[in-house]
Design a protein around this motif. Structure first.
Motif, PDB file in Angstrom:
ATOM      1  N   ALA A  33       0.853  -1.185   0.000  1.00 55.72           N
ATOM      2  CA  ALA A  33       0.000   0.000   0.000  1.00 55.72           C
ATOM      3  C   ALA A  33       0.888   1.234   0.000  1.00 55.72           C
ATOM      4  O   ALA A  33       1.855   1.319   0.766  1.00 55.72           O
ATOM      5  N   LEU A  34       0.554   2.194  -0.864  1.00 59.01           N
ATOM      6  CA  LEU A  34       1.388   3.389  -1.014  1.00 59.01           C
ATOM      7  C   LEU A  34       0.708   4.618  -0.442  1.00 59.01           C
ATOM      8  O   LEU A  34      -0.486   4.826  -0.651  1.00 59.01           O
ATOM      9  N   GLU A  35       1.495   5.430   0.268  1.00 58.04           N
ATOM     10  CA  GLU A  35       1.022   6.711   0.791  1.00 58.04           C
ATOM     11  C   GLU A  35       2.057   7.780   0.456  1.00 58.04           C
ATOM     12  O   GLU A  35       3.220   7.665   0.863  1.00 58.04           O
ATOM     13  N   PRO A  36       1.679   8.829  -0.289  1.00 57.65           N
ATOM     14  CA  PRO A  36       2.643   9.905  -0.558  1.00 57.65           C
ATOM     15  C   PRO A  36       2.893  10.703   0.716  1.00 57.65           C
ATOM     16  O   PRO A  36       1.958  11.102   1.404  1.00 57.65           O
ATOM     17  N   VAL A  37       4.172  10.940   1.033  1.00 59.01           N
ATOM     18  CA  VAL A  37       4.478  11.612   2.302  1.00 59.01           C
ATOM     19  C   VAL A  37       5.313  12.881   2.141  1.00 59.01           C
ATOM     20  O   VAL A  37       5.409  13.677   3.078  1.00 59.01           O
ATOM     21  N   TRP A  38       5.932  13.098   0.978  1.00 52.92           N
ATOM     22  CA  TRP A  38       6.786  14.276   0.834  1.00 52.92           C
ATOM     23  C   TRP A  38       6.910  14.654  -0.633  1.00 52.92           C
ATOM     24  O   TRP A  38       6.950  13.787  -1.500  1.00 52.92           O
ATOM     25  N   ARG A  39       6.950  15.955  -0.882  1.00 54.23           N
ATOM     26  CA  ARG A  39       7.209  16.481  -2.217  1.00 54.23           C
ATOM     27  C   ARG A  39       8.321  17.518  -2.097  1.00 54.23           C
ATOM     28  O   ARG A  39       8.249  18.404  -1.246  1.00 54.23           O
ATOM     29  N   ASN A  40       9.342  17.429  -2.936  1.00 51.49           N
ATOM     30  CA  ASN A  40      10.399  18.431  -2.847  1.00 51.49           C
ATOM     31  C   ASN A  40      10.216  19.519  -3.903  1.00 51.49           C
ATOM     32  O   ASN A  40       9.267  19.489  -4.695  1.00 51.49           O
ATOM     33  N   GLY A  41      11.144  20.460  -3.919  1.00 54.49           N
ATOM     34  CA  GLY A  41      10.979  21.636  -4.761  1.00 54.49           C
ATOM     35  C   GLY A  41      11.175  21.399  -6.242  1.00 54.49           C
ATOM     36  O   GLY A  41      10.879  22.286  -7.053  1.00 54.49           O
ATOM     37  N   ILE A  42      11.684  20.227  -6.644  1.00 54.52           N
ATOM     38  CA  ILE A  42      11.887  19.954  -8.066  1.00 54.52           C
ATOM     39  C   ILE A  42      10.915  18.908  -8.599  1.00 54.52           C
ATOM     40  O   ILE A  42      11.100  18.381  -9.693  1.00 54.52           O
ATOM     41  N   GLY A  43       9.880  18.615  -7.816  1.00 53.36           N
ATOM     42  CA  GLY A  43       8.874  17.659  -8.266  1.00 53.36           C
ATOM     43  C   GLY A  43       9.123  16.232  -7.849  1.00 53.36           C
ATOM     44  O   GLY A  43       8.397  15.323  -8.276  1.00 53.36           O
ATOM     45  N   GLY A  44      10.133  16.006  -7.024  1.00 56.74           N
ATOM     46  CA  GLY A  44      10.377  14.662  -6.516  1.00 56.74           C
ATOM     47  C   GLY A  44       9.358  14.277  -5.467  1.00 56.74           C
ATOM     48  O   GLY A  44       8.820  15.123  -4.749  1.00 56.74           O
ATOM     49  N   LEU A  45       9.082  12.987  -5.373  1.00 52.95           N
ATOM     50  CA  LEU A  45       8.092  12.473  -4.429  1.00 52.95           C
ATOM     51  C   LEU A  45       8.694  11.351  -3.588  1.00 52.95           C
ATOM     52  O   LEU A  45       9.539  10.588  -4.064  1.00 52.95           O
ATOM     53  N   THR A  46       8.246  11.281  -2.341  1.00 51.63           N
ATOM     54  CA  THR A  46       8.571  10.152  -1.483  1.00 51.63           C
ATOM     55  C   THR A  46       7.273   9.487  -1.055  1.00 51.63           C
ATOM     56  O   THR A  46       6.329  10.158  -0.636  1.00 51.63           O
ATOM     57  N   PHE A  47       7.248   8.156  -1.178  1.00 49.62           N
ATOM     58  CA  PHE A  47       6.082   7.365  -0.792  1.00 49.62           C
ATOM     59  C   PHE A  47       6.454   6.411   0.328  1.00 49.62           C
ATOM     60  O   PHE A  47       7.562   5.854   0.343  1.00 49.62           O
ATOM     61  N   ARG A  48       5.519   6.217   1.260  1.00 49.36           N
ATOM     62  CA  ARG A  48       5.653   5.160   2.257  1.00 49.36           C
ATOM     63  C   ARG A  48       4.949   3.924   1.697  1.00 49.36           C
ATOM     64  O   ARG A  48       3.784   3.980   1.306  1.00 49.36           O
ATOM     65  N   ALA A  49       5.658   2.813   1.666  1.00 50.84           N
ATOM     66  CA  ALA A  49       5.106   1.555   1.154  1.00 50.84           C
ATOM     67  C   ALA A  49       4.986   0.578   2.314  1.00 50.84           C
ATOM     68  O   ALA A  49       5.987   0.235   2.950  1.00 50.84           O
ATOM     69  N   THR A  50       3.766   0.151   2.608  1.00 54.49           N
ATOM     70  CA  THR A  50       3.512  -0.712   3.762  1.00 54.49           C
ATOM     71  C   THR A  50       2.945  -2.048   3.298  1.00 54.49           C
ATOM     72  O   THR A  50       1.975  -2.098   2.526  1.00 54.49           O
TER      73      THR A  50
END
Length: 255
Positions: A33-50
């Motif tokens: 299961a994916l949850e988006p948790v962070w977006r940086n200033g250049i369009g990068g994304l971090t997802f939490r995968a559980t």
């Protein structure tokens, strides 16, 4: 930081549940299961995968000249020999994007709402954690550099001209292996209020310790409001060095 300012700051960097999952991220997650948790200033994304109680983090971003996830993976693997940092599971890149998958560490970001409501505890944890990081990572044998000359050269490669007044650093106080992005969000804090690890190590390398201290202290104002900088420095265990703080803050903002 007042509630309204904090809410606006969080909104800037927190992607909503409607965030599209890139195809590469979906493949890396498998059935998790994916949850988006962070977006940086250049369009990068971090997802939490559980999945089945196991948590991973998947970073996915456009490739840039400033840093790379391949370099971050290399730095984390080295730093993990000495201090708590995320364990690298996989990383890669294509012509446009790069990705990095790591195992979760215990603790919450120092800018989690729990710690924003307790800024005194947060800044003490950040300061103590930064000192512990500097004390744990050995300068001798470290293969990475974050010195002024290299930072200025990296900025030039990205088309940024650093003012001549910032191209020569103050006399070195103490060489350490710096985090390279010691802003408050990159310290993790355990439920007991003590630091539990560090994340986002793409610029880790040898430099004067004030290069990190200045950025960490500066970030307290962004995340907790004015008046916390010296508390962080005290928790680190030194007296404020205003000249070095000013220089390394200006260098950070210029590069």
């Amino acid at each position: 930081m007042v509630d309204e300012e904090y809410a606006a700051w969080v909104q800037t960097f927190t992607p909503g549940p409607e965030t599209a999952v890139p195809e590469r991220v979906a493949r890396l997650a498998g059935g998790a299961a994916l949850e988006p948790v962070w977006r940086n200033g250049i369009g990068g994304l971090t997802f939490r995968a559980t999945e089945a109680g196991s948590i991973r983090y998947i970073k996915y971003a456009p490739r840039t000249l400033e840093s790379s996830m391949e370099a971050e993976a290399e730095r984390m693997r080295w730093a993990a020999l000495f201090t708590p940092v995320p364990r690298v599971l996989t990383h890669g890149f294509d012509d446009e994007y790069e990705w990095l998958v790591t195992a979760a560490l215990p603790g919450r970001s120092a800018v989690d709402p729990r710690w924003v409501e307790r800024p005194g505890d947060a800044v003490r944890s950040i300061g103590a954690g930064l000192r512990a990081l500097h004390d744990a990572l050995p300068v001798e044998g470290c293969p990475f550099d974050w010195g002024v000359e290299g930072r200025v050269a990296n900025a030039a490669a990205r088309g940024i001209e650093v003012p001549s007044s910032l191209r020569t650093a103050p006399a070195t106080d103490r060489l350490v292996v710096c985090h390279g992005d010691a802003c408050a969000p990159n310290t993790l804090v355990g439920d007991d209020g003590s630091w539990s690890g560090h994340v986002d190590l793409g610029a880790l390398g040898v430099a004067d310790r004030w290069a990190d201290i200045a950025v960490a202290a500066m970030s307290t104002e962004w995340n907790y409001g004015p008046g916390w900088s010296d508390a962080l420095i005290a928790a680190y265990g030194v007296e404020p060095d205003r000249a070095r703080l000013d220089y390394y803050r200006d260098l950070w903002n210029a590069t």
